[in-house]
Design an enzyme around this catalytic site. Structure first.
Site, PDB file in Angstrom:
ATOM      1  CE  LYS A  36      -0.740   0.038   4.993  1.00 20.62           C
ATOM      2  NZ  LYS A  36      -1.526  -0.593   6.053  1.00 20.62           N
ATOM      3  NE  ARG A 131      -6.365  -0.319  11.609  1.00 22.60           N
ATOM      4  CZ  ARG A 131      -5.343  -0.374  10.746  1.00 22.60           C
ATOM      5  NH1 ARG A 131      -4.556   0.678  10.591  1.00 22.60           N
ATOM      6  NH2 ARG A 131      -5.109  -1.469  10.046  1.00 22.60           N
TER       7      ARG A 131
END
Ligand SMILES: *Cc1c(COP(=O)(O)O)cnc(C)c1O
Length: 355
Positions: A36, A131
């Site tokens: 990413k 998260r």
């Protein structure tokens, strides 16, 4: 040559991947190479695969699509929970996705049926970093439904620590993930293919000598690309720290007072600390700014000091280094700076080394 430009040394990326893969292998852990930070660069993906990673992971389906269209053939995992609005692309371009929401999983199943595609599901478990993740007690019921949904294959479980709250992967939380895997296997009478312990922040735990238990996968980005262990940002022995470097060009070089004059208000980017008075100093401006890089993440050459940055200008005090208009300055990058560079259309990406 055009500037600013990001030099990407593919040989160094491949080396870093190979070293980490070979150190984790004896512990029964394989590596998913995370692309990413490079916007799913097919060249970087190729280097990761040449270095021995088992598959590729990216947080954005657009990046996975780009790698697929470029002919990258490895197994791809979408490592951010899919958007409900993107399930078609997800089942078309990714082989596996990490999931926490049953509504999304049902939609992935419907999309996979329509497109005649199989799709693998890894269920993410919340282990304290706050998260993504199902609470551990909720995994069993979601797994039961995944197994019943058409075109989906339940590959296993995973967790992600450190990113949001800085919770360190350790024997306790990794032991909890292992134990959950074993209890799910016993409940459903299956052997889970993937038990993914986390990201680069797991390396300290993984190399710390404790038994890895059932953890058999780590998703590694920063450690491979930058050679750093992210919990303390310490260099990992034997890895290159400079696979990525940024070159910027000098557009002004003059002797100027180190103190501004006139009435002081805020700068373009908020209040600024008063500069130390060093009399007249040599100062240079580089054609590089916040649109191209996170200036706080730059490591300048020895002796060169970053004085400030706006959208398009980076002001430096070159110290003993002689900078002339048209000359180059090369910087090291941290993760935030790298991501910004890769994303800026103004930064030319220059790949070097084996492709
Ligand atoms: C970004 C990310 C990774 C890779 O993290 P690094 O610190 O770059 O190794 C792994 N898993 C998930 C879910 C991520 O979002």
């Amino acid at each position: 040559m055009t500037a600013p430009r990001l030099h990407i040394d593919l040989g160094k990326v491949e080396h870093n991947a190979r070293v980490l893969v070979s150190r984790l292998e004896p512990r029964g852990i394989s590596v998913t190479g995370v692309t990413k930070a490079t916007l799913g660069s097919p060249a970087v993906a190729g280097s990761l695969l040449a270095g021995g990673v088992r598959g590729l992971g990216d947080s954005r389906i657009e990046n996975i699509e780009a790698m697929r269209r470029a002919g990258v053939a490895a197994r791809t995992t979408l490592i951010r929970s899919p958007m409900l609005s993107q399930v078609d692309q997800v089942v078309t371009f990714a082989d596996v996705s990490l999931n926490t929401e049953i509504r999304v999983i049902r939609a992935l199943s419907r999309a996979a049926v329509l497109r005649h595609r199989p799709h693998g599901i890894v269920l993410m478990v919340e282990l304290g970093d706050l998260r993504e993740g199902l609470l551990p007690g909720d995994v069993e019921s979601v797994a039961r439904e995944v197994q019943a949904l058409p075109n989906l294959a339940w590959h296993g479980i995973g967790t992600n620590l450190a990113c949001q709250s800085g919770v360190a992967p350790d024997a306790a939380n990794m032991g909890e993930l292992s134990a959950l895997a074993e209890s799910l296997e016993a409940t459903f009478g299956v052997v889970l293919e993937t038990i993914s312990g986390g990201n680069s922040a797991n390396l300290e735990w993984a190399f710390g000598g404790t038994d890895a238990g059932r953890i058999n996968d780590l998703r590694l980005g920063e450690s491979i690309l930058l050679g750093l262990e992210p919990l303390h940002r310490t260099p990992i022995e034997g890895l290159h720290l400079d696979a990525f470097t940024l070159v910027a060009e000098v557009i002004e070089a003059k002797d100027k007072p180190s103190q501004p004059w006139g009435t002081l208000g805020q700068t373009a980017f908020g209040p600024k600390d008063r500069a130390e008075d060093r009399g007249v100093i040599n100062q240079a401006i580089l054609a590089l700014g916040r649109q191209d890089v996170d200036p706080a993440g730059l490591t300048p050459p020895p002796g060169v000091q970053v004085l400030g940055a706006s959208s398009d200008h980076l002001i430096v005090a070159p110290g003993a280094v002689l900078l002339a208009v048209g000359g180059d300055v090369t910087f090291g990058l941290d993760y935030a700076a790298l991501v910004r560079c890769m994303t800026s259309p103004f930064v030319t990406k220059v790949m070097m080394g084996p492709t």
